[in-house]
Design a protein around this motif. Structure first.
Motif, PDB file in Angstrom:
ATOM      1  N   ASN A 100       0.825  -1.207   0.000  1.00  0.00           N
ATOM      2  CA  ASN A 100       0.000   0.000   0.000  1.00  0.00           C
ATOM      3  C   ASN A 100       0.862   1.261   0.000  1.00  0.00           C
ATOM      4  OD1 ASN A 100      -2.535  -1.202  -0.135  1.00  0.00           O
ATOM      5  ND2 ASN A 100      -2.537  -1.592   2.054  1.00  0.00           N
ATOM      6  N   LEU A 101       2.000   1.202   0.675  1.00  0.00           N
ATOM      7  CA  LEU A 101       2.907   2.353   0.639  1.00  0.00           C
ATOM      8  C   LEU A 101       3.525   2.490  -0.747  1.00  0.00           C
ATOM      9  CD1 LEU A 101       4.709   2.183   4.094  1.00  0.00           C
ATOM     10  CD2 LEU A 101       2.805   3.633   3.386  1.00  0.00           C
ATOM     11  N   ARG A 102       3.752   1.366  -1.407  1.00  0.00           N
ATOM     12  CA  ARG A 102       4.256   1.427  -2.787  1.00  0.00           C
ATOM     13  C   ARG A 102       3.221   2.083  -3.703  1.00  0.00           C
ATOM     14  NH1 ARG A 102       6.426  -4.391  -2.256  1.00  0.00           N
ATOM     15  NH2 ARG A 102       8.545  -4.003  -1.563  1.00  0.00           N
ATOM     16  N   LYS A 103       1.965   1.752  -3.481  1.00  0.00           N
ATOM     17  CA  LYS A 103       0.895   2.371  -4.270  1.00  0.00           C
ATOM     18  C   LYS A 103       0.874   3.880  -4.027  1.00  0.00           C
ATOM     19  CE  LYS A 103      -1.929  -1.773  -4.013  1.00  0.00           C
ATOM     20  NZ  LYS A 103      -3.063  -2.409  -3.354  1.00  0.00           N
ATOM     21  N   ALA A 104       1.013   4.272  -2.766  1.00  0.00           N
ATOM     22  CA  ALA A 104       1.011   5.701  -2.424  1.00  0.00           C
ATOM     23  C   ALA A 104       2.208   6.404  -3.065  1.00  0.00           C
ATOM     24  CB  ALA A 104       1.036   5.885  -0.911  1.00  0.00           C
ATOM     25  N   SER A 105       3.357   5.756  -3.056  1.00  0.00           N
ATOM     26  CA  SER A 105       4.532   6.386  -3.659  1.00  0.00           C
ATOM     27  C   SER A 105       4.334   6.550  -5.171  1.00  0.00           C
ATOM     28  CB  SER A 105       5.801   5.600  -3.354  1.00  0.00           C
ATOM     29  OG  SER A 105       5.801   4.346  -3.990  1.00  0.00           O
TER      30      SER A 105
END
Length: 74
Positions: A56-61
């Motif tokens: 999910n943090l990868r998606k946000a980045s």
């Protein structure tokens, strides 16, 4: 105090609603996207304590056009 995500979104003129919408397009739930927006993942003592999935943090980045490491607190 703004979260790191909010600061980065502001730098590209992205509103909260736009961020949530882009995260939803990538399969992230709205409650999780809101947690990321608020920066709830930034406060933890051990990485195992972090309840935010790295994916999910990868998606946000991706949404914010930065590397994932930029989102993690120093």
């Amino acid at each position: 105090m703004k979260s790191r995500v909010q600061e980065l979104a502001e730098s590209i003129n992205m509103s909260c609603d736009e961020f949530i919408g882009e995260m939803r397009k990538r399969g992230c739930s709205e409650p999780t996207a809101l947690k990321i927006w608020r920066g709830d993942y930034e406060t933890y003592e051990d990485f195992q304590d972090n309840d935010m999935n790295l994916s999910n943090l990868r998606k946000a980045s991706f949404v914010l056009r930065v590397t994932t490491g930029i989102l993690l607190p120093g």
